[in-house]
Design an enzyme around this catalytic site. Sequence first.
Site, short mmCIF file in Angstrom:
data_model
loop_
_atom_site.label_atom_id
_atom_site.label_comp_id
_atom_site.label_asym_id
_atom_site.label_seq_id
_atom_site.Cartn_x
_atom_site.Cartn_y
_atom_site.Cartn_z
N PRO A 50 16.88 -15.74 51.52
CA PRO A 50 16.33 -14.48 51.01
C PRO A 50 17.30 -13.81 50.03
O PRO A 50 16.88 -13.11 49.13
CB PRO A 50 16.13 -13.61 52.26
N ASP A 68 73.86 -41.85 46.41
CA ASP A 68 75.19 -41.25 46.37
C ASP A 68 75.63 -40.76 47.74
O ASP A 68 74.84 -40.62 48.64
CB ASP A 68 75.14 -40.02 45.45
N LYS A 81 80.73 -42.41 45.61
CA LYS A 81 82.12 -42.45 45.14
C LYS A 81 82.86 -41.34 45.83
O LYS A 81 82.43 -40.19 45.78
CB LYS A 81 82.17 -42.25 43.63
N GLY A 128 72.43 -36.72 44.58
CA GLY A 128 72.41 -35.38 45.17
C GLY A 128 72.02 -34.36 44.12
O GLY A 128 72.32 -34.51 42.94
N ASP A 153 70.42 -32.44 41.27
CA ASP A 153 69.65 -32.86 40.11
C ASP A 153 70.44 -33.94 39.36
O ASP A 153 71.66 -33.81 39.21
CB ASP A 153 69.41 -31.66 39.18
N MET A 212 82.34 -28.62 42.16
CA MET A 212 83.53 -29.47 42.35
C MET A 212 84.82 -28.68 42.14
O MET A 212 85.78 -29.21 41.61
CB MET A 212 83.48 -30.67 41.38
N1 SAH Z 1 74.09 -33.41 40.72
C1 SAH Z 1 74.57 -32.53 41.77
C2 SAH Z 1 76.00 -32.12 41.56
C3 SAH Z 1 76.97 -33.23 41.73
S1 SAH Z 1 78.63 -32.68 41.57
C4 SAH Z 1 73.68 -31.29 41.81
O1 SAH Z 1 72.86 -31.08 40.92
O2 SAH Z 1 73.79 -30.53 42.77
C5 SAH Z 1 79.07 -32.46 43.25
C6 SAH Z 1 79.28 -31.00 43.56
O3 SAH Z 1 78.06 -30.36 43.77
C7 SAH Z 1 80.06 -30.74 44.82
O4 SAH Z 1 81.43 -30.86 44.62
C8 SAH Z 1 79.66 -29.33 45.14
O5 SAH Z 1 80.34 -28.41 44.32
C9 SAH Z 1 78.21 -29.32 44.71
N2 SAH Z 1 77.30 -29.59 45.83
C10 SAH Z 1 76.40 -30.57 45.94
N3 SAH Z 1 75.68 -30.47 47.07
C11 SAH Z 1 76.14 -29.38 47.71
C12 SAH Z 1 75.80 -28.73 48.93
N4 SAH Z 1 74.86 -29.20 49.73
N5 SAH Z 1 76.49 -27.61 49.26
C13 SAH Z 1 77.46 -27.12 48.46
N6 SAH Z 1 77.80 -27.69 47.30
C14 SAH Z 1 77.16 -28.80 46.92
#
Ligand code: SAH
Length: 476
Positions: free
Chosen positions: A43, A249, A271, A302, A304, A384
């Site tokens: 309806p 890594d 590494k 790890g 990006d 780092m």
């Molecule tokens: N490509 C990675 C960085 C690699 S260089 C990114 O985009 O995150 C590695 C450094 O990243 C470490 O020495 C530290 O400074 C940082 N890092 C990576 N993972 C981390 C985490 N879970 N907590 C704190 N620092 C982190």
Amino acid sequence: MSLYPLFANLSGRRVLVVGGGSVGERKVLALSRTGARIEVGAPQITARLARLVDSGLITHRNGTFEDAWLDHVWLVIAATGERALNRQIAAAAEARRLFVNVVDDAELSTFQVPAVVDRSPLMIAISTGGAAPVLARLVRERIESLFDASLGPLAALAARYRQRIRQRWPELGPRRRFLESMFGGKIAADLRRQRPLEAERALRDALEAPQSGAPPGSVAVVGAGPGDPGLLTLNALRALNEADVILHDRLVSAEVLELARRDATFIDVGKQGGGAHTSQECIHALMLEHARAGRRVLRLKGGDPFVFGRGGEELEFLRGHGIDYTVVPGITAAIACAAYAGIPLTHREHAQGVRFVTAQHRDSIDTLDWRALAADRQTLAIYMGLGSLERVADRLIAHDRAAGTPFALIENGSRPGQRVIRGTLATLAESAAAHEVQSPALLIVGPVAALADRLHWYGATPLTAEPVAADALRAA
Ligand code: SAH
């Protein structure tokens, strides 16, 4: 007794939806893509349904249900929301041997509408036989995340070339092997990266090649995020599901690796700090070896891959050797650590910008533009940097950044053992030493760092480690 699944071709056939409310409207919209001739009986109908009627896409039977509405109809959906009326419609349909679905009523229905993952022409339908629609929805969500949108065009391409593929591989075994490589290899990857012409060319090349050798392998360079597997992208998850070989890594967490295909080959190419040149060469050699053997290689990093990840070098290498590659970005440590510590990297009052820098080596520290880094109203995210905290603080202060500028040092960001150390530049190195901060740790410098004290939400409360507190800690 179980249900018999079927996909109905309703094109040009009459379908009756009884009920013109929001549920009926949803059913009409779902049917509208099938090309059915839809009639809505009620309806009153919603404004949206009325517009569809006005534009001639559906017709409206104005009034309450009567048996004659079922004339010439193939399928019925009862969406009136009134149980007695729904029962009457179901009985009338049954008497005419018409299949009827009563919305949310498995008992009265002679057919059910499944939860659907639509990658047309590929269609995945899920049913629990009405037992647990919520479960069906959960399964649907899982499947949605497993297959990206390129699956539809892939299925369409296979359909268009079906005859030629059959002619080229008349035997089932080789044909199936080719199709598997098509759905998992370069052709699929081309569609995924919005290159349909290349996909089609690759398919034609395969059809014209004198004999089908092993399909070429490829490398996906993928960011795994900072550790919490919930921070993976859907594309990263898919890559983990598809990979034959995974080169990962040290920073890739065990929880992320858990999500990978079980029978993949895992190679730890981590590494330890610094990393000698040979290691990178060795990684290149491994990528090349496995890709040339026709495998799908996942280079998993790890964070990006393009932020302090040497992803650029790896792409150059792959390109130089004619290996096909794709890149999946990941959440980089600065973004993740800031979020998980409650630190907005930019802030209208405190920081107009943010810089990602690395302070790993003495030489690289000397080449940094300290005057620019010491400027006010910005945030520094330093990767780092654990080995150079004192030098970093000294340089910033020497270039006029206030000694009282807040810092936050985030260890194991987004991981179960996350710690946040808070203080000011003047005591940075001391604080880190007092708490024995370990790698991986990210340093954030700028006024926004202080917001962690109030806005933190994950893991332990931030530790302050100004000298007094640190002394007390040591004494304890
Ligand atoms: N490509 C990675 C960085 C690699 S260089 C990114 O985009 O995150 C590695 C450094 O990243 C470490 O020495 C530290 O400074 C940082 N890092 C990576 N993972 C981390 C985490 N879970 N907590 C704190 N620092 C982190």
